[in-house]
Motif scaffolding. Structure first.
Motif, PDB file in Angstrom:
ATOM      1  N   SER A 223     -28.675  -1.243  -8.868  1.00 45.23           N
ATOM      2  CA  SER A 223     -27.486  -1.363  -8.040  1.00 45.23           C
ATOM      3  C   SER A 223     -27.272   0.110  -7.542  1.00 45.23           C
ATOM      4  O   SER A 223     -27.077   1.170  -8.365  1.00 45.23           O
ATOM      5  N   HIS A 224     -27.340   0.582  -6.181  1.00 47.35           N
ATOM      6  CA  HIS A 224     -26.976   1.877  -5.712  1.00 47.35           C
ATOM      7  C   HIS A 224     -25.669   2.257  -5.922  1.00 47.35           C
ATOM      8  O   HIS A 224     -25.344   3.207  -6.257  1.00 47.35           O
ATOM      9  N   ASP A 225     -24.629   1.329  -5.793  1.00 43.34           N
ATOM     10  CA  ASP A 225     -23.245   1.701  -6.002  1.00 43.34           C
ATOM     11  C   ASP A 225     -23.052   2.303  -7.575  1.00 43.34           C
ATOM     12  O   ASP A 225     -22.316   3.062  -7.764  1.00 43.34           O
ATOM     13  N   THR A 226     -23.706   1.882  -8.562  1.00 49.34           N
ATOM     14  CA  THR A 226     -23.581   1.997  -9.752  1.00 49.34           C
ATOM     15  C   THR A 226     -24.099   3.618 -10.048  1.00 49.34           C
ATOM     16  O   THR A 226     -23.498   4.473 -10.336  1.00 49.34           O
TER      17      THR A 226
ATOM     18  N   GLN B 182     -24.118   5.968  -7.725  1.00 46.65           N
ATOM     19  CA  GLN B 182     -23.057   6.830  -7.001  1.00 46.65           C
ATOM     20  C   GLN B 182     -21.855   6.869  -7.859  1.00 46.65           C
ATOM     21  O   GLN B 182     -21.313   7.870  -7.909  1.00 46.65           O
ATOM     22  N   TRP B 183     -21.583   5.735  -8.319  1.00 47.09           N
ATOM     23  CA  TRP B 183     -20.088   5.802  -9.371  1.00 47.09           C
ATOM     24  C   TRP B 183     -20.479   6.923 -10.359  1.00 47.09           C
ATOM     25  O   TRP B 183     -19.503   7.868 -10.983  1.00 47.09           O
TER      26      TRP B 183
END
Length: 286
Positions: free
Chosen positions: A41-44, A46-47
C-alpha cells in the motif's frame, strides 16, 4: 499501593522474562504488520512518512500493554479438582462477601468471648462481631444448640468455655442465607489462651468438616479461608499451606460429593507469598 500496581510489581519479580518477551513479541508483530502493509500500500507508506511519531508511540504503547498483561500477577484463578466436578477458585477477597456457605476454623472450646479469648481480628471473632453484632450470648446460644449431644470433656479455665470438644468437631449454624461450619482445628493453651495446630490436626479436622458439608450442605457453594494461616498458625509458608489444603480437597473428592463450587478466600497480606498461577499450573497437569 493500589492492587494493580502491587500485582504488576509482584508479577515482575516472578515472571520478568516472560514480560520482556511479551514486549518484544508485540513490538515485533506491529513491525511485521507494518512491513507487509507498506509493501502492498502506497497510502500506508505516505501515512507513515507524515505520522512517524504517532506510529512510534502506538508501537511502544502496544508493546507496553502486552508487557503489563504478561507481568500482571493474577488475583484469582480457578481449576477443576482432579476426578471431580468441583471447580476450585483461589482468590484474594473477603470471605464475608461470598454468596456461599462458610467453613471457619475455631478452637476446641468454641469460645464466644471477644478479647483475650477470641481475637476480634480472627474470622471466628468477626463472625461474632459482624454476623451477631457483637452479641456473644446469641452466638453462644446458637453454638450450644449446634453442639447438643456432641461428646465433650469438662476443663477448668479461668476464662472462657469449660467444655472441650474433640478436634474436628463441627458445629453447623444457619445464619441468614449462610450455613456456617465451625470446625475445631486448634488446641488452646489454658493459661495464655493462645491457639495452635499442626498439619495432621488440620488434615483430619477437614475430613470431619466435609463430612458435615456432605450431609448438610445440599451441594451449595462453599467458601473457606486459608485455614491454619491465622491466629492458629501452623507456622508453614502460605504457599505450602495452600497446596496442602488443595491436596486434601482432592482426597476428600474421593470420599464425599463435594459442592460444585468451592472458593478459598485469601487475605491480602499473603499476596506476595502466594503464586496462584504456579499452583493452578501444577493442578492443571495432574
Amino acid at each position: 499501593m493500589s492492587k494493580f500496581i502491587q500485582s504488576v510489581l509482584t508479577g515482575l519479580k516472578r515472571r520478568w522474562k516472560r514480560a520482556g518477551t511479551a514486549f518484544l513479541s508485540v513490538l515485533g508483530s506491529v513491525w511485521l504488520v507494518t512491513e507487509v502493509l507498506t509493501r502492498v500500500s502506497h497510502d500506508t507508506n505516505q501515512w507513515l512518512d507524515n505520522h512517524g511519531t504517532s506510529y512510534l508511540v502506538f508501537a511502544i504503547a502496544s508493546a507496553t500493554i502486552g508487557f503489563l498483561i504478561a507481568a500482571y500477577e493474577a488475583r484469582a484463578v480457578a481449576f477443576t479438582i482432579p476426578n471431580t466436578d468441583t471447580t476450585l477458585t483461589l482468590k484474594f477477597s473477603n470471605i464475608f462477601d461470598e454468596a456461599a456457605d462458610w467453613i471457619i476454623g475455631v478452637n476446641e472450646f468454641f469460645d464466644s468471648t471477644l478479647g483475650n479469648i477470641v481475637s476480634a481480628n480472627s474470622l471466628h471473632g468477626q463472625i461474632i462481631a459482624k454476623l451477631y453484632n457483637g452479641n456473644e450470648a446469641n452466638f453462644r446460644r446458637d453454638v450450644d444448640a449446634a453442639l447438643a449431644g456432641q461428646q465433650s470433656e469438662p476443663v477448668q479455665r479461668a476464662e472462657g468455655q469449660t467444655a472441650r470438644f474433640p478436634l474436628g468437631t463441627t458445629a453447623v449454624i444457619a445464619r441468614g442465607p449462610h450455613k456456617i461450619f465451625l470446625v475445631a482445628i486448634s488446641k488452646t493453651d489454658l493459661a495464655t489462651h493462645r491457639s495452635s495446630s499442626t498439619v495432621p490436626i488440620l488434615w483430619d479436622a477437614l475430613s470431619d468438616a466435609f463430612k458435615e458439608v456432605d450431609s448438610r450442605g445440599n451441594g451449595d457453594p462453599l467458601a473457606m479461608p486459608l485455614i491454619g494461616n491465622g491466629r492458629a498458625s501452623l507456622n508453614i509458608p502460605p504457599q505450602h499451606l495452600l497446596r496442602i489444603i488443595t491436596l486434601k480437597l482432592t482426597e476428600l473428592g474421593k470420599q464425599y460429593d463435594l459442592p460444585r463450587r468451592i472458593t478459598i478466600n485469601l487475605s491480602d497480606d499473603c499476596f506476595e507469598h502466594l503464586d496462584l498461577v504456579e499452583i493452578k499450573r501444577g493442578w492443571s497437569i495432574v
